[in-house]
Design an enzyme around this catalytic site. Structure first.
Site, PDB file in Angstrom:
ATOM      1  CB  SER A 147      15.180 -40.833  -9.722  1.00  0.00           C
ATOM      2  OG  SER A 147      16.071 -40.014  -9.524  1.00  0.00           O
TER       3      SER A 147
ATOM      4  CD  GLU B 236      -1.350  -2.237   2.119  1.00  0.00           C
ATOM      5  OE1 GLU B 236      -2.313  -2.964   2.605  1.00  0.00           O
ATOM      6  OE2 GLU B 236      -0.091  -2.650   2.098  1.00  0.00           O
TER       7      GLU B 236
ATOM      8  CG  ASP C  17      19.419 -38.500  -7.048  1.00  0.00           C
ATOM      9  OD1 ASP C  17      19.728 -39.467  -7.823  1.00  0.00           O
ATOM     10  OD2 ASP C  17      18.428 -37.948  -6.850  1.00  0.00           O
TER      11      ASP C  17
ATOM     12  CB  SER D 230      13.733 -43.007   4.071  1.00  0.00           C
ATOM     13  OG  SER D 230      14.264 -44.378   3.793  1.00  0.00           O
ATOM     14  CB  ILE D 231      12.623 -37.871   2.809  1.00  0.00           C
ATOM     15  CG1 ILE D 231      13.923 -38.091   3.268  1.00  0.00           C
ATOM     16  CG2 ILE D 231      12.004 -36.387   3.430  1.00  0.00           C
ATOM     17  CD1 ILE D 231      14.222 -37.481   4.833  1.00  0.00           C
TER      18      ILE D 231
ATOM     19  NE  ARG E 101      15.321 -27.831  -6.427  1.00  0.00           N
ATOM     20  CZ  ARG E 101      16.477 -28.593  -7.047  1.00  0.00           C
ATOM     21  NH1 ARG E 101      17.245 -27.907  -7.632  1.00  0.00           N
ATOM     22  NH2 ARG E 101      16.664 -29.676  -7.202  1.00  0.00           N
TER      23      ARG E 101
ATOM     24  N   GLY F 196       8.836 -36.445  -8.610  1.00  0.00           N
ATOM     25  CA  GLY F 196       8.849 -36.829  -9.731  1.00  0.00           C
ATOM     26  C   GLY F 196       8.388 -38.306  -9.888  1.00  0.00           C
TER      27      GLY F 196
ATOM     28  CB  THR G  45      18.209 -37.782  -2.151  1.00  0.00           C
ATOM     29  OG1 THR G  45      16.901 -38.575  -2.066  1.00  0.00           O
ATOM     30  CG2 THR G  45      18.109 -36.838  -3.068  1.00  0.00           C
TER      31      THR G  45
ATOM     32  CD1 TRP H  66      17.501 -35.636 -16.482  1.00  0.00           C
ATOM     33  CD2 TRP H  66      16.750 -35.233 -14.481  1.00  0.00           C
ATOM     34  NE1 TRP H  66      18.413 -34.843 -16.231  1.00  0.00           N
ATOM     35  CE2 TRP H  66      17.997 -34.557 -14.681  1.00  0.00           C
ATOM     36  CE3 TRP H  66      16.120 -35.107 -13.292  1.00  0.00           C
ATOM     37  CZ2 TRP H  66      18.461 -33.847 -13.693  1.00  0.00           C
ATOM     38  CZ3 TRP H  66      16.619 -34.289 -12.317  1.00  0.00           C
ATOM     39  CH2 TRP H  66      17.861 -33.609 -12.521  1.00  0.00           C
TER      40      TRP H  66
END
Length: 368
Positions: free
Chosen positions: A172, A57, A204, A301-302, A188, A158, A200, A174
């Site tokens: 994984s 404002e 990765d 697991s997460i 993100r 994914g 992960t 892609w």
């Protein structure tokens, strides 16, 4: 009851659109946009660009090309009426001589929550709340924080069309297409933190930064570990902290190699031990640290831990044009559900085709 005209709705939609310009930059504050209209013409616009800076404002009033006396201001959220890092927007509106205020939704912050409206009305200003669900949706993280005093959790994954998040060997990259991965980078940017587990990290070696054109803030990267087994060096991308902060969280019973700890500390990696690393304990700690939202990016697991604990607020699922089959990991392998009647029913909030991938945004419940 005051009714909104087509012009009101159009100008209000413009205010809501302006609110989301600074994606990810305003936390812990809400996204807010404002438009000032006089004689049917926009004479000033603004949005809250960053926590601690001027509110929408005030920016719109400062940007006005002519006198705001007698004008209408359209705001995506109820104007604030309390002193924080900046002054009350209600007083700025009053001082500017604005005669009418139309805002999209009430502010759930108990310091505001209808008080902004009451202040303006007490000073003779016409006030209308549109009760717009779109305005609440863009601030769902802020609403959750205010109403539950807890960190908002988004599970991002994914998946193949048959619901697998990787092959049975953990491959994984892609499953989804480039357009889907761009959308994932937008997610993100919207969150204060990204969280992954050890598998992960090892499989990765992700950087977990925001790779979009423009000036986007990188979220804090969190690695949640039960132990340090298998982590033999500090050369993973996530441990380079020039572009973004990294935090390792582990139970206080986990033993860590002195040399590894020294290397991580030298790189600027923060390391914190908790009595336990279950989702409830972790989220309590994150909220205390001012992390208002976290994006879960794997692995299985997460996902299983947070879904089983009922600590996921939103699902961001990207389905790619593959079939994996076999005994590959899926999103929730250990649900324990044996009867369909026990399976949670989700609200599909949004779907979108992204090239050869499909994006599904779903929630377990809406915060009213």
């Amino acid at each position: 009851m005051n009714k909104l005209t087509e012009s009101d709705l159009r100008f209000l939609a413009r205010a809501v659109a302006l609110a989301t310009v600074p994606i990810g930059a305003v936390s812990p504050n809400p996204y807010v946009g404002a438009v000032i209209v006089k004689s049917g013409k926009i004479i000033g616009e603004g949005f809250h660009a960053k926590a601690g800076t001027a509110h929408a404002e005030v920016v719109a009033i400062a940007n006005a090309t002519e006198s705001t006396e007698g004008a209408t201001i359209y705001v995506s959220l109820e104007p604030c009426c309390h002193h924080g890092k900046t002054g009350p927007c209600t007083e700025a509106i009053l001082k500017a001589g604005i005669a009418r205020v139309v805002y999209a939704t009430e502010d759930p912050n108990p310091n505001v929550a209808g008080r902004g409206k009451a202040f303006l009305q007490a000073h003779g200003i016409e006030v209308i709340c549109a009760d717009d669900p779109t305005a609440r949706a863009i601030n769902r993280i802020f609403f959750h924080n205010q109403l539950t005093q807890s960190t908002f959790v988004t599970l991002k994954a994914g998946l193949s069309l048959d619901g697998k998040i990787a092959s049975k060997t953990g491959d994984s990259q892609w499953i989804t297409c480039q357009a889907a991965r761009r959308k994932a980078h937008e997610l993100r940017a919207m969150h204060d933190a990204i969280l992954i587990g050890k598998r992960t990290l090892l499989n990765d070696d992700p950087a977990l930064t925001v790779r979009l054109e423009g000036d986007y803030r990188n979220p804090v990267r969190i690695v949640l570990l039960r132990n340090f087994d298998g982590i033999r060096h500090a050369n993973y991308q996530i441990f380079e902290t020039t572009a973004a902060k990294t935090l390792i969280i582990h139970p206080n019973t986990a033993l860590m190699d002195d040399a590894l700890k020294a290397d991580l500390t030298a790189k600027g990696v923060m390391i914190h031990a908790l009595p336990a690393i279950d989702p409830a304990t972790l989220l309590s700690y994150l909220y205390e640290q001012g992390i208002m939202s976290v994006l879960l990016e794997g692995g299985s697991s997460i996902y299983n831990a947070f879904l089983s604990a009922g600590k996921v607020d939103e699902l961001a699922l990207f389905y790619g044009p593959r079939l994996i089959g076999d005994d590959a990991p899926s999103l929730w392998d250990h649900s324990g559900i044996t009867q369909l009647s026990d399976a949670p029913i989700l609200n599909i909030a949004h779907t979108e085709c992204l090239g050869q991938s499909i994006y599904v945004q779903a929630t377990f419940k809406e915060v009213e």
